[in-house]
Design a protein around this motif. Structure first.
Motif, PDB file in Angstrom:
ATOM      1  N   LEU A  15     -55.589 -28.004  30.817  1.00 18.97           N
ATOM      2  CA  LEU A  15     -56.476 -27.017  31.438  1.00 18.97           C
ATOM      3  C   LEU A  15     -55.734 -25.725  31.776  1.00 18.97           C
ATOM      4  CD1 LEU A  15     -58.567 -29.398  33.704  1.00 18.97           C
ATOM      5  CD2 LEU A  15     -59.393 -28.092  31.745  1.00 18.97           C
ATOM      6  N   LEU A  16     -54.473 -25.849  32.164  1.00 13.22           N
ATOM      7  CA  LEU A  16     -53.686 -24.640  32.419  1.00 13.22           C
ATOM      8  C   LEU A  16     -53.469 -23.852  31.133  1.00 13.22           C
ATOM      9  CD1 LEU A  16     -51.004 -25.922  34.971  1.00 13.22           C
ATOM     10  CD2 LEU A  16     -52.982 -24.470  35.434  1.00 13.22           C
ATOM     11  N   ASN A  17     -53.318 -24.559  30.023  1.00 10.42           N
ATOM     12  CA  ASN A  17     -53.189 -23.876  28.733  1.00 10.42           C
ATOM     13  C   ASN A  17     -54.497 -23.205  28.327  1.00 10.42           C
ATOM     14  OD1 ASN A  17     -50.474 -24.104  27.834  1.00 10.42           O
ATOM     15  ND2 ASN A  17     -50.777 -26.265  27.428  1.00 10.42           N
ATOM     16  N   VAL A  18     -55.630 -23.827  28.664  1.00 13.23           N
ATOM     17  CA  VAL A  18     -56.926 -23.187  28.420  1.00 13.23           C
ATOM     18  C   VAL A  18     -57.018 -21.905  29.240  1.00 13.23           C
ATOM     19  CG1 VAL A  18     -59.429 -23.399  28.732  1.00 13.23           C
ATOM     20  CG2 VAL A  18     -58.123 -25.327  27.825  1.00 13.23           C
ATOM     21  N   ALA A  19     -56.566 -21.984  30.489  1.00 12.74           N
ATOM     22  CA  ALA A  19     -56.563 -20.800  31.357  1.00 12.74           C
ATOM     23  C   ALA A  19     -55.700 -19.693  30.761  1.00 12.74           C
ATOM     24  CB  ALA A  19     -56.062 -21.173  32.752  1.00 12.74           C
ATOM     25  N   ARG A  20     -54.534 -20.055  30.263  1.00 11.96           N
ATOM     26  CA  ARG A  20     -53.645 -19.056  29.662  1.00 11.96           C
ATOM     27  C   ARG A  20     -54.282 -18.429  28.422  1.00 11.96           C
ATOM     28  NH1 ARG A  20     -48.187 -21.033  27.957  1.00 11.96           N
ATOM     29  NH2 ARG A  20     -47.974 -18.822  27.467  1.00 11.96           N
ATOM     30  N   SER A  21     -54.939 -19.251  27.630  1.00 16.11           N
ATOM     31  CA  SER A  21     -55.604 -18.727  26.427  1.00 16.11           C
ATOM     32  C   SER A  21     -56.701 -17.736  26.805  1.00 16.11           C
ATOM     33  CB  SER A  21     -56.202 -19.882  25.616  1.00 16.11           C
ATOM     34  OG  SER A  21     -55.193 -20.730  25.121  1.00 16.11           O
ATOM     35  N   SER A  22     -57.434 -18.042  27.858  1.00 10.65           N
ATOM     36  CA  SER A  22     -58.500 -17.143  28.309  1.00 10.65           C
ATOM     37  C   SER A  22     -57.928 -15.813  28.803  1.00 10.65           C
ATOM     38  CB  SER A  22     -59.306 -17.811  29.429  1.00 10.65           C
ATOM     39  OG  SER A  22     -59.962 -18.966  28.950  1.00 10.65           O
ATOM     40  N   ILE A  23     -56.821 -15.904  29.534  1.00 10.43           N
ATOM     41  CA  ILE A  23     -56.174 -14.680  30.028  1.00 10.43           C
ATOM     42  C   ILE A  23     -55.658 -13.829  28.860  1.00 10.43           C
ATOM     43  CG2 ILE A  23     -54.238 -13.779  31.384  1.00 10.43           C
ATOM     44  CD1 ILE A  23     -56.523 -14.911  33.082  1.00 10.43           C
ATOM     45  N   LYS A  24     -55.139 -14.490  27.836  1.00  8.56           N
ATOM     46  CA  LYS A  24     -54.660 -13.759  26.654  1.00  8.56           C
ATOM     47  C   LYS A  24     -55.824 -13.093  25.918  1.00  8.56           C
ATOM     48  CE  LYS A  24     -50.479 -16.474  25.823  1.00  8.56           C
ATOM     49  NZ  LYS A  24     -49.795 -17.437  24.915  1.00  8.56           N
ATOM     50  N   GLU A  25     -56.956 -13.792  25.863  1.00  6.96           N
ATOM     51  CA  GLU A  25     -58.152 -13.219  25.243  1.00  6.96           C
ATOM     52  C   GLU A  25     -58.609 -11.983  26.016  1.00  6.96           C
ATOM     53  OE1 GLU A  25     -62.850 -14.432  24.628  1.00  6.96           O
ATOM     54  OE2 GLU A  25     -61.338 -16.021  24.802  1.00  6.96           O
ATOM     55  N   LEU A  26     -58.569 -12.084  27.340  1.00  7.25           N
ATOM     56  CA  LEU A  26     -58.943 -10.947  28.185  1.00  7.25           C
ATOM     57  C   LEU A  26     -57.988  -9.773  27.961  1.00  7.25           C
ATOM     58  CD1 LEU A  26     -60.770  -9.917  30.512  1.00  7.25           C
ATOM     59  CD2 LEU A  26     -59.096 -10.880  32.105  1.00  7.25           C
ATOM     60  N   LYS A  27     -56.713 -10.091  27.840  1.00  6.53           N
ATOM     61  CA  LYS A  27     -55.694  -9.060  27.591  1.00  6.53           C
ATOM     62  C   LYS A  27     -55.996  -8.301  26.295  1.00  6.53           C
ATOM     63  CE  LYS A  27     -50.654  -8.714  26.938  1.00  6.53           C
ATOM     64  NZ  LYS A  27     -50.579  -8.541  25.466  1.00  6.53           N
ATOM     65  N   GLU A  28     -56.392  -9.034  25.272  1.00  6.83           N
ATOM     66  CA  GLU A  28     -56.731  -8.406  23.997  1.00  6.83           C
ATOM     67  C   GLU A  28     -57.907  -7.447  24.154  1.00  6.83           C
ATOM     68  OE1 GLU A  28     -55.543  -8.607  20.785  1.00  6.83           O
ATOM     69  OE2 GLU A  28     -53.770  -9.627  21.589  1.00  6.83           O
ATOM     70  N   ASP A  29     -58.907  -7.841  24.952  1.00  8.35           N
ATOM     71  CA  ASP A  29     -60.078  -6.991  25.150  1.00  8.35           C
ATOM     72  C   ASP A  29     -59.706  -5.684  25.850  1.00  8.35           C
ATOM     73  OD1 ASP A  29     -62.036  -8.564  23.911  1.00  8.35           O
ATOM     74  OD2 ASP A  29     -62.261  -9.821  25.692  1.00  8.35           O
ATOM     75  N   TYR A  30     -58.830  -5.786  26.854  1.00  3.08           N
ATOM     76  CA  TYR A  30     -58.405  -4.563  27.538  1.00  3.08           C
ATOM     77  C   TYR A  30     -57.569  -3.676  26.614  1.00  3.08           C
ATOM     78  CZ  TYR A  30     -60.107  -5.697  32.221  1.00  3.08           C
ATOM     79  OH  TYR A  30     -60.913  -5.941  33.311  1.00  3.08           O
ATOM     80  N   GLU A  31     -56.729  -4.288  25.799  1.00  6.09           N
ATOM     81  CA  GLU A  31     -55.941  -3.500  24.847  1.00  6.09           C
ATOM     82  C   GLU A  31     -56.850  -2.803  23.839  1.00  6.09           C
ATOM     83  OE1 GLU A  31     -53.237  -6.394  23.315  1.00  6.09           O
ATOM     84  OE2 GLU A  31     -51.693  -5.969  24.824  1.00  6.09           O
ATOM     85  N   ASP A  32     -57.886  -3.526  23.373  1.00  2.00           N
ATOM     86  CA  ASP A  32     -58.839  -2.930  22.429  1.00  2.00           C
ATOM     87  C   ASP A  32     -59.587  -1.765  23.079  1.00  2.00           C
ATOM     88  OD1 ASP A  32     -58.133  -4.740  20.498  1.00  2.00           O
ATOM     89  OD2 ASP A  32     -59.840  -6.076  20.816  1.00  2.00           O
ATOM     90  N   TYR A  33     -59.942  -1.928  24.351  1.00  8.27           N
ATOM     91  CA  TYR A  33     -60.649  -0.852  25.054  1.00  8.27           C
ATOM     92  C   TYR A  33     -59.780   0.398  25.124  1.00  8.27           C
ATOM     93  CZ  TYR A  33     -63.246   1.736  28.566  1.00  8.27           C
ATOM     94  OH  TYR A  33     -63.947   2.715  29.226  1.00  8.27           O
ATOM     95  N   ILE A  34     -58.523   0.225  25.516  1.00 12.44           N
ATOM     96  CA  ILE A  34     -57.610   1.367  25.617  1.00 12.44           C
ATOM     97  C   ILE A  34     -57.474   2.071  24.276  1.00 12.44           C
ATOM     98  CG2 ILE A  34     -55.167   1.969  25.882  1.00 12.44           C
ATOM     99  CD1 ILE A  34     -55.044   0.085  28.251  1.00 12.44           C
ATOM    100  N   THR A  35     -57.323   1.285  23.214  1.00 17.61           N
ATOM    101  CA  THR A  35     -57.153   1.867  21.880  1.00 17.61           C
ATOM    102  C   THR A  35     -58.414   2.587  21.412  1.00 17.61           C
ATOM    103  OG1 THR A  35     -55.582   0.134  21.274  1.00 17.61           O
ATOM    104  CG2 THR A  35     -56.613   1.347  19.470  1.00 17.61           C
ATOM    105  N   SER A  36     -59.562   1.922  21.551  1.00 16.33           N
ATOM    106  CA  SER A  36     -60.813   2.492  21.037  1.00 16.33           C
ATOM    107  C   SER A  36     -61.283   3.703  21.827  1.00 16.33           C
ATOM    108  CB  SER A  36     -61.911   1.428  21.011  1.00 16.33           C
ATOM    109  OG  SER A  36     -62.186   0.953  22.327  1.00 16.33           O
ATOM    110  N   HIS A  37     -60.854   3.824  23.075  1.00  9.84           N
ATOM    111  CA  HIS A  37     -61.252   4.960  23.904  1.00  9.84           C
ATOM    112  C   HIS A  37     -60.136   5.998  24.024  1.00  9.84           C
ATOM    113  CE1 HIS A  37     -64.387   2.096  24.991  1.00  9.84           C
ATOM    114  NE2 HIS A  37     -65.075   3.104  25.479  1.00  9.84           N
ATOM    115  N   HIS A  38     -59.097   5.823  23.215  1.00 11.87           N
ATOM    116  CA  HIS A  38     -57.996   6.796  23.128  1.00 11.87           C
ATOM    117  C   HIS A  38     -57.358   7.066  24.494  1.00 11.87           C
ATOM    118  CE1 HIS A  38     -59.468   7.436  19.081  1.00 11.87           C
ATOM    119  NE2 HIS A  38     -60.669   7.730  19.577  1.00 11.87           N
ATOM    120  N   LEU A  39     -57.145   5.971  25.245  1.00 12.96           N
ATOM    121  CA  LEU A  39     -56.482   6.078  26.540  1.00 12.96           C
ATOM    122  C   LEU A  39     -55.004   5.759  26.395  1.00 12.96           C
ATOM    123  CD1 LEU A  39     -59.164   4.183  28.667  1.00 12.96           C
ATOM    124  CD2 LEU A  39     -58.975   6.651  28.284  1.00 12.96           C
TER     125      LEU A  39
END
Length: 215
Positions: A77-101
């Motif tokens: 379950l802790l590994n599931v939590a880590r995977s979810s956090i990594k997925e969230l990290k990707e979304d924030y990185e995509d937002y920064i890139t797509s919005h030219h921040l």
């Protein structure tokens, strides 16, 4: 002396005191506000980011609860939590890139201050006053920093749990040890009773002998 019988169930960790849980709770609340403020209503990314943040937080709670009986399930379950956090990290990185921040990295004028703030503060109370004030760039970079910190803390915590599993075993091993300890204690008690009975018999024989002599 009786051997101590080790408890079968582990003591449940108080997840609310775990720094990575506290930071994951901040991530969830921050993400909820971020998507509400900066993403267009109906954007599928909203549910994706909020669910990833919630999954990270909730699986830490469930893992800590299941750890009472199963270290294996806790680690899963802790590994599931880590995977979810990594997925969230990707979304924030995509937002920064797509919005030219700007992604705040080493050398950026805001990077060191952000790092100190996130290291020092763990609880939601330390962040929530800023949720309606930060820009999307500020919130996204804070979120990325928290994602990184949570992941690193969880890696350390998992290694500690793996070490405990190796030294203490799972619930089957603890149940076996408890049964063996109980049987050992029973054998010791029986042996103690035998020795006490033999000593009593010897004392009776001595008293009978003295009684015969006195006659």
């Amino acid at each position: 002396m009786n051997n101590e019988i080790k408890p079968i169930l582990r003591k449940q960790a108080n997840w609310e005191n775990l720094y990575f849980y506290q930071k994951s709770n901040v991530l969830y609340q921050l993400t909820f506000i971020f998507t509400k403020r900066f993403l267009t209503r109906g954007d599928r990314t909203i549910d994706q980011m909020v669910q990833a943040a919630r999954s990270g937080k909730q699986n830490i709670v469930e893992g800590s609860a299941d750890g009472v009986t199963s270290t294996e399930m806790e680690l899963k379950l802790l590994n599931v939590a880590r995977s979810s956090i990594k997925e969230l990290k990707e979304d924030y990185e995509d937002y920064i890139t797509s919005h030219h921040l700007q992604r705040w990295m080493t050398g950026h004028e805001r990077y060191d201050g952000m790092l100190r703030f996130c290291r020092k503060h763990n609880r939601i109370e330390d962040y929530q006053d800023y949720f309606e004030k930060w820009t999307d760039e500020e919130m996204a970079n804070i979120a990325l920093t928290l994602c990184h910190m949570v992941d690193k803390m969880m890696i350390t915590y998992e290694k500690q749990k793996e070490k405990e599993f190796v030294t203490e075993g799972g619930i089957k091993e603890r149940m076996t040890a408890a049964r063996l300890g109980y049987r050992t204690n029973q054998r010791e008690e029986i042996e103690n009773l035998k020795r006490a009975l033999e000593a009593a018999n010897r004392r009776i024989a001595e008293l009978e002998a003295k009684l015969k002599e006195s006659r």
